[in-house]
Scaffold this active site. Structure first.
Site, mmCIF file in Angstrom:
data_model
loop_
_atom_site.group_PDB
_atom_site.id
_atom_site.type_symbol
_atom_site.label_atom_id
_atom_site.label_comp_id
_atom_site.label_asym_id
_atom_site.label_seq_id
_atom_site.Cartn_x
_atom_site.Cartn_y
_atom_site.Cartn_z
ATOM 1 N N TYR A 100 0.820 -1.211 0.000
ATOM 2 C CA TYR A 100 0.000 0.000 0.000
ATOM 3 C C TYR A 100 0.862 1.272 0.000
ATOM 4 C CZ TYR A 100 -4.128 -2.821 0.153
ATOM 5 O OH TYR A 100 -5.107 -3.720 -0.216
ATOM 6 N N HIS A 147 -14.573 1.507 -0.647
ATOM 7 C CA HIS A 147 -13.460 0.580 -0.378
ATOM 8 C C HIS A 147 -12.284 1.273 0.316
ATOM 9 C CE1 HIS A 147 -14.946 -2.403 -3.712
ATOM 10 N NE2 HIS A 147 -15.652 -2.467 -2.609
ATOM 11 N N GLY A 183 -16.801 2.256 -15.498
ATOM 12 C CA GLY A 183 -15.458 1.673 -15.367
ATOM 13 C C GLY A 183 -15.330 0.600 -14.312
ATOM 14 N N THR A 184 -16.347 -0.249 -14.195
ATOM 15 C CA THR A 184 -16.229 -1.338 -13.217
ATOM 16 C C THR A 184 -16.666 -2.653 -13.854
ATOM 17 O OG1 THR A 184 -16.945 -2.145 -11.045
ATOM 18 C CG2 THR A 184 -18.466 -0.663 -12.168
ATOM 19 N N LEU A 218 -15.519 0.300 -20.784
ATOM 20 C CA LEU A 218 -14.756 -0.034 -21.989
ATOM 21 C C LEU A 218 -15.398 -1.219 -22.707
ATOM 22 C CD1 LEU A 218 -12.219 0.902 -23.461
ATOM 23 C CD2 LEU A 218 -10.911 -0.760 -22.153
ATOM 24 N N GLU A 219 -15.919 -2.136 -21.915
ATOM 25 C CA GLU A 219 -16.530 -3.349 -22.484
ATOM 26 C C GLU A 219 -17.678 -3.796 -21.580
ATOM 27 O OE1 GLU A 219 -13.251 -6.239 -20.344
ATOM 28 O OE2 GLU A 219 -12.926 -5.535 -22.395
ATOM 29 N N ALA A 252 -13.288 5.834 -21.034
ATOM 30 C CA ALA A 252 -14.006 6.761 -20.135
ATOM 31 C C ALA A 252 -13.821 8.216 -20.535
ATOM 32 C CB ALA A 252 -13.526 6.537 -18.696
HETATM 33 P P1 OAD Z 1 -11.709 -4.096 -12.446
HETATM 34 O O1 OAD Z 1 -10.258 -4.115 -12.763
HETATM 35 O O2 OAD Z 1 -12.341 -5.358 -11.994
HETATM 36 O O3 OAD Z 1 -12.520 -3.609 -13.724
HETATM 37 C C1 OAD Z 1 -12.160 -2.446 -14.408
HETATM 38 C C2 OAD Z 1 -13.186 -2.191 -15.493
HETATM 39 O O4 OAD Z 1 -12.840 -0.975 -16.129
HETATM 40 C C3 OAD Z 1 -13.231 -3.279 -16.580
HETATM 41 O O5 OAD Z 1 -14.575 -3.655 -16.823
HETATM 42 C C4 OAD Z 1 -12.625 -2.575 -17.805
HETATM 43 O O6 OAD Z 1 -13.236 -2.981 -19.021
HETATM 44 C C5 OAD Z 1 -12.934 -1.130 -17.516
HETATM 45 N N1 OAD Z 1 -11.970 -0.203 -18.124
HETATM 46 C C6 OAD Z 1 -10.635 -0.353 -18.292
HETATM 47 N N2 OAD Z 1 -10.103 0.716 -18.881
HETATM 48 C C7 OAD Z 1 -11.121 1.590 -19.098
HETATM 49 C C8 OAD Z 1 -11.210 2.882 -19.694
HETATM 50 N N3 OAD Z 1 -10.151 3.510 -20.176
HETATM 51 N N4 OAD Z 1 -12.430 3.462 -19.744
HETATM 52 C C9 OAD Z 1 -13.542 2.835 -19.258
HETATM 53 N N5 OAD Z 1 -13.502 1.626 -18.696
HETATM 54 C C10 OAD Z 1 -12.316 0.996 -18.601
HETATM 55 O O7 OAD Z 1 -11.940 -2.914 -11.400
HETATM 56 P P2 OAD Z 1 -13.190 -2.641 -10.444
HETATM 57 O O8 OAD Z 1 -14.450 -3.088 -11.085
HETATM 58 O O9 OAD Z 1 -13.088 -1.247 -9.988
HETATM 59 O O10 OAD Z 1 -11.581 -3.787 -4.404
HETATM 60 O O11 OAD Z 1 -12.856 -3.596 -9.238
HETATM 61 C C11 OAD Z 1 -13.708 -3.609 -8.136
HETATM 62 C C12 OAD Z 1 -12.928 -3.869 -6.874
HETATM 63 O O12 OAD Z 1 -12.134 -5.047 -7.043
HETATM 64 C C13 OAD Z 1 -11.901 -2.806 -6.544
HETATM 65 O O13 OAD Z 1 -12.449 -1.700 -5.866
HETATM 66 C C14 OAD Z 1 -10.934 -3.544 -5.671
HETATM 67 C C15 OAD Z 1 -10.801 -4.784 -6.509
HETATM 68 O O14 OAD Z 1 -10.351 -5.896 -5.892
HETATM 69 C C16 OAD Z 1 -10.858 -3.995 -3.297
HETATM 70 O O15 OAD Z 1 -9.649 -3.990 -3.302
HETATM 71 C C17 OAD Z 1 -11.689 -4.227 -2.085
#
Ligand code: OAD
Length: 236
Positions: free
Chosen positions: A58, A113, A180-181, A207-208, A224
């Protein structure tokens, strides 16, 4: 002043909103969890087993965030504009532990988070701001003991912060935007269900397609920095 038909908006963001600022996502190719095992870095057991390793993970991420090249991007800026100009209720719930939304100008932000810029005393629960590194030897400012400080982030298996406030906002909103999740981590992945069940229009901007894409009324896919400013203009 906006002339939108919506009265109450909840925006959920994930790592994708910060990707174009230079912060790696978790599950994309080359993502954080590809190089670091969750069980070794992101659980309370890992911290107990090997505090030096977890704290330094961290510390490194906090150091990366302080790099001057990491700045809010056009998607963060657009969400700050949405909060400024939307004349109903606005809540931004982020899964991200970076501070780019605040740096772009958003005020009404819940870090469900946690936050990289904070640490917490495990004995008292007291939360402190931090800029430098935290080590296992550091003496806690509230109880004067070493080994009690942990990152103020939610580890796997722990309950996210401020769930009551988030649930209330989801039940009351008439527009829910997910940005973006990947829709793989709960409870955030369930927010669309709650908002939709409460009658909100639900939109996925990513993105997808995410794991829960079929639950949204509307979807737009692309980077994004391109799709968020455009969508925000539509809402306003
Ligand atoms: P992820 O890494 O699981 O997903 C990221 C998402 O962003 C994916 O669906 C990508 O397609 C999308 N993405 C990537 N680049 C992008 C761009 N330029 N524009 C738009 N979208 C884009 O991340 P999270 O969903 O945030 O938690 O993950 C959720 C949680 O899992 C996090 O908060 C973290 C992690 O483990 C903890 O650590 C508790």
């Amino acid at each position: 002043m906006s002339r939108t038909k919506y009265r109450s908006v909840v925006v959920l963001t994930g790592a994708g909103v910060s990707a174009e600022s230079g912060i790696a996502t978790f599950r994309d190719k080359g993502g954080l969890w590809e190089n670091f095992d969750i069980e070794e870095y992101a659980t309370a057991e890992a911290l107990q087993r090997n505090p030096v390793k977890v704290l330094s993970f961290y510390n490194d991420r906090r150091k990366d965030l302080l790099n001057p090249s990491i700045q809010p991007n056009e998607a963060h800026d657009a969400l700050a504009q949405l909060e400024r100009e939307f004349d109903g209720n606005f809540l931004l719930v982020t899964q991200n532990i970076d501070n780019l939304h605040e740096r772009a100008g958003n005020d009404n932000v819940i870090h469900m988070h946690g936050e990289l810029s904070k640490y917490r005393c495990m004995a008292s629960g007291h939360v402190f701001d931090v800029e430098g590194e935290i080590t296992h030897e550091d003496i806690c400012a509230c109880c004067s003991e070493p080994g009690r400080l942990r990152p103020h982030v939610v580890f796997f298996g722990e309950m996210p912060f401020e769930m009551e406030r988030i649930q209330l906002a989801l039940h009351r909103c008439d527009l829910f935007i997910s940005i973006g999740t990947s829709g793989t981590v709960y409870p955030a992945a369930d927010f669309v269900r709650i908002a939709r069940h409460s009658g909100a229009h639900t939109v996925e901007l990513n993105l997808e397609p995410s794991e829960v894409q079929s639950l949204f009324h509307e979807q737009q896919y692309g980077p994004a920095t391109e799709i968020i400013p455009h969508y925000v203009q539509r809402v306003l």
